[in-house]
Design a protein around this motif. Sequence first.
Motif, mmCIF file in Angstrom:
data_model
loop_
_atom_site.group_PDB
_atom_site.id
_atom_site.type_symbol
_atom_site.label_atom_id
_atom_site.label_comp_id
_atom_site.label_asym_id
_atom_site.label_seq_id
_atom_site.Cartn_x
_atom_site.Cartn_y
_atom_site.Cartn_z
ATOM 1 N N ILE A 282 10.381 65.936 -43.727
ATOM 2 C CA ILE A 282 8.976 65.793 -43.289
ATOM 3 C C ILE A 282 8.371 67.147 -42.976
ATOM 4 C CG2 ILE A 282 7.519 64.815 -41.495
ATOM 5 C CD1 ILE A 282 9.477 62.486 -41.301
ATOM 6 N N GLY A 283 9.153 68.035 -42.320
ATOM 7 C CA GLY A 283 8.637 69.369 -41.983
ATOM 8 C C GLY A 283 8.284 70.167 -43.209
ATOM 9 N N ALA A 284 9.145 70.068 -44.269
ATOM 10 C CA ALA A 284 8.838 70.785 -45.502
ATOM 11 C C ALA A 284 7.541 70.274 -46.121
ATOM 12 C CB ALA A 284 10.007 70.633 -46.486
ATOM 13 N N VAL B 268 5.092 68.758 -44.487
ATOM 14 C CA VAL B 268 3.983 69.173 -43.613
ATOM 15 C C VAL B 268 3.679 70.652 -43.793
ATOM 16 C CG1 VAL B 268 3.291 69.463 -41.202
ATOM 17 C CG2 VAL B 268 4.372 67.337 -41.938
ATOM 18 N N THR B 269 4.744 71.475 -43.966
ATOM 19 C CA THR B 269 4.526 72.917 -44.163
ATOM 20 C C THR B 269 3.764 73.174 -45.452
ATOM 21 O OG1 THR B 269 6.565 73.402 -42.964
ATOM 22 C CG2 THR B 269 5.692 75.135 -44.383
ATOM 23 N N LEU B 270 4.106 72.426 -46.513
ATOM 24 C CA LEU B 270 3.376 72.590 -47.765
ATOM 25 C C LEU B 270 1.910 72.203 -47.607
ATOM 26 C CD1 LEU B 270 3.384 73.153 -50.799
ATOM 27 C CD2 LEU B 270 4.065 70.762 -51.169
ATOM 28 N N VAL B 271 1.685 71.054 -46.954
ATOM 29 C CA VAL B 271 0.294 70.627 -46.724
ATOM 30 C C VAL B 271 -0.440 71.632 -45.852
ATOM 31 C CG1 VAL B 271 -1.137 68.829 -45.700
ATOM 32 C CG2 VAL B 271 0.868 68.198 -47.054
ATOM 33 N N PHE B 272 0.245 72.133 -44.830
ATOM 34 C CA PHE B 272 -0.372 73.097 -43.917
ATOM 35 C C PHE B 272 -0.718 74.382 -44.648
ATOM 36 C CE2 PHE B 272 -0.606 75.925 -40.271
ATOM 37 C CZ PHE B 272 -1.265 75.145 -39.356
ATOM 38 N N TRP B 273 0.182 74.777 -45.581
ATOM 39 C CA TRP B 273 -0.081 75.994 -46.354
ATOM 40 C C TRP B 273 -1.347 75.838 -47.198
ATOM 41 C CZ3 TRP B 273 0.539 76.315 -51.828
ATOM 42 C CH2 TRP B 273 0.326 77.599 -52.359
ATOM 43 N N ARG B 274 -1.442 74.679 -47.865
ATOM 44 C CA ARG B 274 -2.622 74.451 -48.694
ATOM 45 C C ARG B 274 -3.880 74.328 -47.825
ATOM 46 N NH1 ARG B 274 -1.792 73.250 -53.940
ATOM 47 N NH2 ARG B 274 -3.823 72.201 -54.041
ATOM 48 N N VAL B 275 -3.776 73.639 -46.691
ATOM 49 C CA VAL B 275 -4.927 73.508 -45.794
ATOM 50 C C VAL B 275 -5.320 74.860 -45.226
ATOM 51 C CG1 VAL B 275 -5.707 72.518 -43.619
ATOM 52 C CG2 VAL B 275 -4.461 71.095 -45.249
ATOM 53 N N GLY B 276 -4.301 75.679 -44.868
ATOM 54 C CA GLY B 276 -4.591 77.011 -44.332
ATOM 55 C C GLY B 276 -5.338 77.872 -45.322
ATOM 56 N N ARG B 277 -4.880 77.845 -46.600
ATOM 57 C CA ARG B 277 -5.594 78.602 -47.631
ATOM 58 C C ARG B 277 -7.020 78.081 -47.793
ATOM 59 N NH1 ARG B 277 -3.027 81.935 -51.100
ATOM 60 N NH2 ARG B 277 -4.572 81.473 -52.711
ATOM 61 N N GLY B 278 -7.174 76.738 -47.746
ATOM 62 C CA GLY B 278 -8.524 76.180 -47.855
ATOM 63 C C GLY B 278 -9.402 76.589 -46.690
ATOM 64 N N ILE B 279 -8.840 76.586 -45.478
ATOM 65 C CA ILE B 279 -9.611 76.997 -44.300
ATOM 66 C C ILE B 279 -10.030 78.451 -44.416
ATOM 67 C CG2 ILE B 279 -9.444 77.414 -41.818
ATOM 68 C CD1 ILE B 279 -7.689 74.927 -41.627
ATOM 69 N N TYR B 280 -9.069 79.312 -44.833
ATOM 70 C CA TYR B 280 -9.404 80.725 -44.939
ATOM 71 C C TYR B 280 -10.451 80.961 -46.022
ATOM 72 C CZ TYR B 280 -8.478 85.641 -44.102
ATOM 73 O OH TYR B 280 -8.603 86.939 -43.727
#
Length: 542
Positions: free
Chosen positions: A224-226, A228-240
């Motif tokens: 689950i963490g992996a 979530v980390t992938l989703v977070f990475w994509r969301v982080g790039r989108g936010i930036y």
Amino acid sequence: MAVVADQLGLPADTADAHTHEHSASPTQRRRKPLALRHKLGLILLLMWVGMIASVLVISVFERSAMLQERRMGVQQIVDYATSLLADYEQRVERGEMAPAQAREMAYAQLRTLRFDETNYVFAVKPEGFLASHPTIGPDKPMLDFQDPSGKYLFRELIETGMNGGGFVDYQWERNKGEAPSAKVSYVRLFEPWNVLVGSGVYIEDVNAAIRHSLLINLALLGAIGALVTLVFWRVGRGIYRDIGGEPDAARRQVQAMAAGDFSSGHDRRDAPEGSLLQAIEHMRADMAEVVAMIRDTAASVDSGAREIAAGNTQLSSRTEQQAASLQQTAASMEQLSATVRQNADNAREVKSLSERTDESLKQGRGVMSDVVSAMHAVRDSSQQMAQIIEMIDGIAFQTNLLALNAAVEAARAGEHGRGFAVVASEVRQLAKRSADAAHDISQLVDGSAAQVGRSTELVDKANETMRSIEADAHRVSALISEISAASQEQSSGIGQISEAVSQIDQVTQQNAALVEEAAASSSVLESNAGRMQQAVSRFTVA
């Protein structure tokens, strides 16, 4: 945290900011906010820590639940064993068997009870002797028995059971030669037989189950963490990408605009199109244009308001002066109206006096006519008296001649004519005195006639003068009538003028009030324009 942030794939400019932050002083590092990638990395790290902590907490609660379940199971076994003993006691009470037989059979059945394959039930007497145990013989004293940790196990079991029952933790060898394992036993007193019934369970089984469950949960957590980390990475790039850079840059830009700085020193025209920083830059450019226009307009409004306020102030002062002048004019008009009314009254009175004077002049002219007539009569009488005096003077002359003739005759008569001569002499003296008196009267009459002539001439002249005065009096009366009519018209006109001046004064006062209100409004406008100018002046657009 930096490794996790690098995995997010954020732009490299934040790394420079991070390097600058570490190269700065400790005070500056405390004051400067974290970069976005560091914040996102910190959030991701906290998420991993939170999930791991959640798994550990769940494992702890699961172990506690399993231990509680084991304790409840042990307690239920002891309750079952106690009920078994109670059943044998009831048989004794019903007389089906002897007490010793019942106890023998009950203890033998307790030695055969098993659960979880290795766990068993035991019975011990309060004196410390075993009544039933699957591996230890009966009636063996156990008060001095110690577990591997040095605890007097049976003493604590007996004490706990005699006090109402409960759990006792201790160490026990599962098999010979093995290390002791943690174990917990539940013990309670069976009062009819005065024996303590107990049973125990190994906690090591619970720990093994918890470890197995923990490994499964950690594996699930990793998956689950992996994800979530992938989703977070994509969301982080989108936010930036949506922000267009560091949020601190957007914050500084917004703070600068909030402070009134709309200059191009903080623009972010290199930010991606559609990003927050690009939108802020568009807003800054638009606001700079609007603020510049408002500032210019505010300056113009402020200047106009000052001019209007100054003009209204002068107009208010002049209107007040005009109102004061109108008040003075109204007062003067009232005085003039009173004077004209008084003149009209005086003119009417003079007209009345003129009319009476005209009557008096008519009467005087009649009297003067009578006087002229009388003077003419006196002159005629004087002439007649002169004629009479001439006649008397002739008579006196003739009498004197007669007396002279009588004297001559008396002289001729001698003595006889002496008396007659005396009479003649007396008559001649009388005639002489008569002639002298006639001569004197004639002179007086001539003087009187001359004076009467002069008086007649003066009376004629006076009569002509009275006629001229009468004509002038008629002319004066006519003029006074015209003056009276004109005074009445002037009085009426002045009354109308006074009323008009009063209306003008009232309107002027109203205008003065309106001018004062306009001046006040202009002052307020000037103040508001000044405040707007002051408020807009703090904006920097170039």
